[in-house]
Scaffold this motif. Structure first.
Motif: not given
Length: 252
Positions: A51, A55, A158, A160-162, A165, A229, A231, A249
């Motif tokens: 992780r 990041e 989250d 960061k995830v968005e 994506l 992430i 996904a 995701y």
């Protein structure tokens, strides 16, 4: 030794053997419990490390895009602004007005592009809004017709995830415009019970998936971004029948 004494000795021996067996079992149980605990700790440590690496990679990529955005806005944007002013001041009738108008349009699109790749601008808006803005930008460019649809009830995720994506879909859209020769592009965002599913489909020339690396299209980067992430990205294409991206995701 009489029979009673022999029986007592046998009982004592059996008791000792039983106690030894119990001790061995307890020691083995403690050992296995400790071993499993250490394995769980190792797995968790590996997950934390992965992780942290993910990041860091995201931050590096976003920092690079931020710098590119500033360069576009500050340097190239200023040059286009100066060119527009000079074109407006040159006496050339309608032709020079058209040139100035074209430069102005290019300047506006450059600012829109600069904003779309700037993490600071994206952080302030949701994935859905970012995709809507990107689709609208593509339609303004008039290279192809882009459609967007939202299905299901949106769920907050989250940031960061968005961003990741959005970057994946943005890269697919860019590759579509650059390589596919498509006339239409459709983006579908569907919030299901257990997962978010984003589908991007174009009606372009397509490609042979086995020769993806040879094409140099860059779609392989999508898989790497998705892995960051957790996904899954599936890209399917048939020569002459377009390309499809299905991005899934899990929603926890």
């Amino acid at each position: 030794m009489d029979q009673g004494t022999q029986l007592l000795v046998i009982l004592v021996v059996l008791l000792v053997l039983f106690l030894l067996a119990v001790i061995v079992f307890v020691l083995f149980w403690v050992f296995m419990k400790r071993k499993n605990a250490l394995l769980r700790e190792q797995i968790e440590a590996e997950k934390r490390y992965e992780r942290a690496i993910a990041e860091t990679q995201i931050e590096i990529r976003e920092e690079t895009l931020r710098n590119i955005s500033w360069e576009l806005h500050d340097n190239i944007g200023q040059l286009l602004t100066l060119a527009k002013i000079k074109a407006q001041n040159i006496e050339g009738g309608e032709e020079m007005l058209e040139v100035a108008e074209t430069i102005g349009t290019g300047l506006n699109e450059l600012r829109a592009l600069s904003k779309s790749i700037n993490p600071e601008a994206i952080n302030g808006q949701s994935l859905i809004h970012s995709l809507e803005v990107e689709v609208a930008r593509f339609n303004r460019l008039k290279y192809l017709s882009a459609d967007y649809e939202l299905l299901g009830d949106p769920i907050a995720m989250d940031p960061k995830v968005e961003i990741v994506l959005f970057r994946i879909v943005q890269e697919f859209m860019t590759n579509t415009m650059k390589h596919s020769k498509a006339a239409n592009l459709k983006i579908s965002v569907q919030f299901k019970v257990e997962a978010l599913e984003i589908t991007a489909l174009d009606n372009g020339v397509g490609f042979d998936a086995d020769k993806l690396a040879e094409k140099g299209i860059g779609l392989s980067n999508i898989d790497k971004r998705a892995e960051l992430i957790g996904a899954k990205a599936r890209i399917s294409s048939i020569p002459g029948a377009g390309t499809r991206l299905v991005l899934t995701y899990p929603l926890k």
